[in-house]
Design a protein around this motif. Structure first.
Motif, PDB file in Angstrom:
ATOM      1  N   TYR A  51       0.792  -1.164  -0.039  1.00  0.00           N
ATOM      2  CA  TYR A  51       0.089  -0.219   0.047  1.00  0.00           C
ATOM      3  C   TYR A  51       0.711   1.320   0.070  1.00  0.00           C
ATOM      4  N   THR A  52       2.083   1.256   0.590  1.00  0.00           N
ATOM      5  CA  THR A  52       2.844   2.223   0.567  1.00  0.00           C
ATOM      6  C   THR A  52       3.231   2.722  -1.029  1.00  0.00           C
ATOM      7  N   CYS A  53       3.622   1.553  -1.743  1.00  0.00           N
ATOM      8  CA  CYS A  53       3.745   1.678  -2.924  1.00  0.00           C
ATOM      9  C   CYS A  53       2.797   2.256  -4.129  1.00  0.00           C
ATOM     10  N   LEU A  54       1.722   1.787  -3.402  1.00  0.00           N
ATOM     11  CA  LEU A  54       0.180   2.089  -4.404  1.00  0.00           C
ATOM     12  C   LEU A  54       0.063   3.485  -4.226  1.00  0.00           C
ATOM     13  N   TYR A  55       0.038   3.790  -3.160  1.00  0.00           N
ATOM     14  CA  TYR A  55      -0.484   5.244  -2.679  1.00  0.00           C
ATOM     15  C   TYR A  55       0.788   6.269  -2.944  1.00  0.00           C
ATOM     16  N   PHE A  56       1.870   5.692  -3.102  1.00  0.00           N
ATOM     17  CA  PHE A  56       2.766   6.757  -3.665  1.00  0.00           C
ATOM     18  C   PHE A  56       2.566   6.924  -5.162  1.00  0.00           C
ATOM     19  N   ILE A  57       2.297   5.861  -5.864  1.00  0.00           N
ATOM     20  CA  ILE A  57       2.316   6.108  -7.267  1.00  0.00           C
ATOM     21  C   ILE A  57       0.840   6.949  -7.522  1.00  0.00           C
ATOM     22  N   ALA A  58      -0.257   6.747  -6.551  1.00  0.00           N
ATOM     23  CA  ALA A  58      -1.518   7.390  -6.714  1.00  0.00           C
ATOM     24  C   ALA A  58      -1.261   8.837  -6.601  1.00  0.00           C
ATOM     25  N   ILE A  59      -0.379   9.235  -5.696  1.00  0.00           N
ATOM     26  CA  ILE A  59      -0.005  10.697  -5.191  1.00  0.00           C
ATOM     27  C   ILE A  59       0.581  11.434  -6.521  1.00  0.00           C
ATOM     28  N   ILE A  60       1.484  10.760  -6.943  1.00  0.00           N
ATOM     29  CA  ILE A  60       2.183  11.144  -8.111  1.00  0.00           C
ATOM     30  C   ILE A  60       1.224  11.549  -9.216  1.00  0.00           C
ATOM     31  N   LEU A  61       0.445  10.367  -9.645  1.00  0.00           N
ATOM     32  CA  LEU A  61      -0.515  10.569 -10.931  1.00  0.00           C
ATOM     33  C   LEU A  61      -1.591  11.613 -10.418  1.00  0.00           C
ATOM     34  N   LEU A  62      -2.039  11.909  -9.019  1.00  0.00           N
ATOM     35  CA  LEU A  62      -3.041  13.034  -8.940  1.00  0.00           C
ATOM     36  C   LEU A  62      -2.448  14.190  -8.934  1.00  0.00           C
ATOM     37  N   ASN A  63      -1.191  14.213  -8.699  1.00  0.00           N
ATOM     38  CA  ASN A  63      -0.341  15.484  -8.815  1.00  0.00           C
ATOM     39  C   ASN A  63      -0.310  16.111 -10.270  1.00  0.00           C
ATOM     40  N   VAL A  64       0.114  14.880 -11.096  1.00  0.00           N
ATOM     41  CA  VAL A  64       0.158  15.079 -12.490  1.00  0.00           C
ATOM     42  C   VAL A  64      -0.994  15.776 -12.878  1.00  0.00           C
ATOM     43  N   THR A  65      -2.310  15.197 -12.689  1.00  0.00           N
ATOM     44  CA  THR A  65      -3.684  15.335 -13.076  1.00  0.00           C
ATOM     45  C   THR A  65      -3.798  16.859 -12.537  1.00  0.00           C
ATOM     46  N   ILE A  66      -3.682  17.209 -11.174  1.00  0.00           N
ATOM     47  CA  ILE A  66      -3.841  18.503 -10.834  1.00  0.00           C
ATOM     48  C   ILE A  66      -3.236  19.682 -11.550  1.00  0.00           C
ATOM     49  N   ILE A  67      -1.808  19.433 -11.877  1.00  0.00           N
ATOM     50  CA  ILE A  67      -1.180  20.274 -12.575  1.00  0.00           C
ATOM     51  C   ILE A  67      -1.770  20.405 -13.936  1.00  0.00           C
ATOM     52  N   GLY A  68      -2.069  19.330 -14.648  1.00  0.00           N
ATOM     53  CA  GLY A  68      -2.720  19.454 -15.982  1.00  0.00           C
ATOM     54  C   GLY A  68      -3.980  20.085 -15.720  1.00  0.00           C
TER      55      GLY A  68
END
Length: 274
Positions: A51-68
């Motif tokens: 879950y650490t890896c899963l949510y770390f990836i999710a945080i990166i993708l969500l930040n990319v989405t927000i910036i986009g």
């Protein structure tokens, strides 16, 4: 029929009865027990890594989405609102809410050391918790706590004021969790929650709850040698699982208190207010 503990927790499935159970443990989360107290871990090491890896990836993708979304909003012609603008706004808001959920989940999995043991003392009726601040059910948090990933919650509770409920995990695998509802003394008014047994298949949801209830009343089905560390290995258990994990000295000493009078003496020794 709704839960008798109010306010009712999201995902509530059923209330659990207190009292001894004849069911054997069939679980490896009991790490230590003696005649005074027992200790259960609440997170498996492999699950924490996943879950650490899963949510770390999710945080990166969500930040990319927000910036986009921000980038699209800046570039788009703002003189008129079109359907695409509504989609971008909806995506932006959804991503913010998802990020608000993902960051605490990442923190509590990355910084919940050694499975977040919970301690039950049957002689004093006290329960001791030392866990990640984010290992809870809050949705809205002050922004500054996101800058404190290692923030801890250390509490002493009365077992008599804690009541078990089962909640759905809303997963495809029909997993459930056992949550301890902390109520005001003598009432069913909930003032706090403590996760006891997360992500459990429905068929095994009574094992941990039943064993703890049996242990607290000294019922025969609660074998104190069922743990990972045997009863005579307390020193090794404390060295491996307690030392260096931020447990207050008075609390560690209180694990083995044999009466409320002895507990009071320990608290006076360390100048802890009742």
């Amino acid at each position: 029929m709704p839960s008798k503990y109010r306010p009712q927790i999201v995902g509530w499935f059923g209330d659990l009865d207190k009292g001894p159970h004849s069911l054997p443990l069939h679980d490896d989360r009991l790490i230590y027990a003696n005649d005074n107290y027992c200790a259960f871990i609440r997170q498996e090491h492999n699950d924490q890594i996943f879950y650490t890896c899963l949510y770390f990836i999710a945080i990166i993708l969500l930040n990319v989405t927000i910036i986009g979304c921000v980038w699209l909003a800046v570039l788009h012609d703002n003189s008129k609102i079109e359907f695409v603008d509504l989609v971008v706004i909806a995506c932006f808001i959804t991503s913010l809410f998802a990020l608000n959920y993902a960051i605490p989940e990442f923190y509590q999995n990355a910084f919940s050391r050694l499975g977040s043991p919970i301690i039950f003392n049957r002689k004093t009726g006290k329960v001791y918790v030392n866990e990640s601040y984010f290992f809870n059910f809050k949705i809205l948090r002050h922004p500054k706590v996101f800058l404190q990933p290692k923030k801890r919650r250390i509490q002493e509770y009365d077992w008599n004021d804690m009541h078990g409920v089962i909640i759905h995990n809303f997963s495809r695998n029909a997993l459930t969790s056992t949550v301890l509802m902390v109520c005001q003394p003598g009432t069913n008014q909930v003032i706090d929650h403590v996760m006891l047994d997360p992500a459990r298949p429905a068929t095994g949801r009574m094992f941990v709850w039943g064993w703890i209830n049996s242990f607290m009343v000294n019922y025969k089905s609660a074998d104190i040698d069922d743990g990972e560390y045997k009863t005579d290995e307390e020193a090794k258990f404390k060295t491996d699982m307690i030392e260096g994990e931020g447990w207050p000295e008075w609390m560690v000493e209180a694990f083995n208190a044999t009466s409320l009078e002895e507990l009071s003496t320990i608290k006076q020794k360390y100048n802890i207010k009742p």
